[in-house]
Design an enzyme around this catalytic site. Sequence first.
Site, mmCIF file in Angstrom:
data_model
loop_
_atom_site.group_PDB
_atom_site.id
_atom_site.type_symbol
_atom_site.label_atom_id
_atom_site.label_comp_id
_atom_site.label_asym_id
_atom_site.label_seq_id
_atom_site.Cartn_x
_atom_site.Cartn_y
_atom_site.Cartn_z
ATOM 1 C CG ASP A 41 18.950 23.732 -6.686
ATOM 2 O OD1 ASP A 41 19.208 23.857 -7.873
ATOM 3 O OD2 ASP A 41 18.976 22.642 -6.088
ATOM 4 N NE ARG A 42 18.178 25.195 -14.838
ATOM 5 C CZ ARG A 42 18.907 25.729 -15.811
ATOM 6 N NH1 ARG A 42 20.085 26.240 -15.552
ATOM 7 N NH2 ARG A 42 18.440 25.761 -17.040
#
Length: 351
Positions: free
Chosen positions: A163-164
Amino acid sequence: MNQNRLLDPDDDLENGTAEQADLYEHFRIEVDKGQTPTRIDKFLTDKIRNVSRNRIQGAADAGNILVNGKAVKSSYKVKPLDIISIVLAYPPRETDIKPENIPIDIVYEDEALLVVNKPAGMVVHPAHGNFTGTLVNALLYHLRDVPLFKSGEVRPGLVHRIDRNTSGLLVIAKTEMAMNHLARQFFERSTDRLYIALVWGDMETDSGTITGHIGRSIRDRKKMQVFPDGEQGKHAVTHWKVIERFGFVTLIECKLETGRTHQIRAHMEYIRHPLFSDEVYGGDKILKGNLTTKYKQFLENCFELCPRHALHAKTLGFTHPLTNKKMHFDSQLPYDMSALIEKWRAYGKGI
């Protein structure tokens, strides 16, 4: 036909980011009693929507089509009552994505694949609200001469993602064959993935396993939730072990047995040890310690030093699609996490 799609196109959270979501589809088909002998590539093209015959043939070449438990070629003739299992690398979306000259930390590269060390803050693939500045935009530029990356597809070469605001290692395929081969490894759980995390609280034991289905939260659609009864969500298993204790927080390593959206973050919240500085799962508040001004200031400094959830994909292991040799990669903790750990280590000595 039973289909197990491990990441639905609409499952993206946080503007298209997801922690350790595996990008492949698994289909299981039970052939009817009255089925006439038919080439399996044609049979599956007719059975599975929006899948070309070339993709089916590519999956067969990679050994991703099993009939009654054995790998078959595209020319295999389907028979009545056959049980077919097929793993497909995740299909692209029809979206025009522009190449961008963004630096990439390439750990390893050859003709079949590359391994990158993604920084925190970089989205892996474009989605609503993030069509520029992503890892895929960067890959389309840096691999612009590679056939797989010339079409402008949204997820070229991706078989998993982080994820980011999670940093760490990702493997990207450069050919269709490598993408299918790696997708099968993630499906069969033969890859090795180790994460380092700083979590709130002093863990009760030195190691443990968290088992609980993970699905979209009923109350907050931006996060995931653990469903221990298994009535909703997908099966998820996380193994963890203590590395070091700092009193009010603990440094742990997490080994993933499954790859679900936000798996580590949701599992840690479930056992009441959310990741430090995780604003989605409640780790950005004072959860342990005291309410003195000095301690509050210390925590504010910690949150400022690492303003994202403290999670890093440290190691990655898989079998090379061409050589069949086991490959293993390790990465150093990024500065924000290493500085945060040092800060807590110094503080812990004074508790």
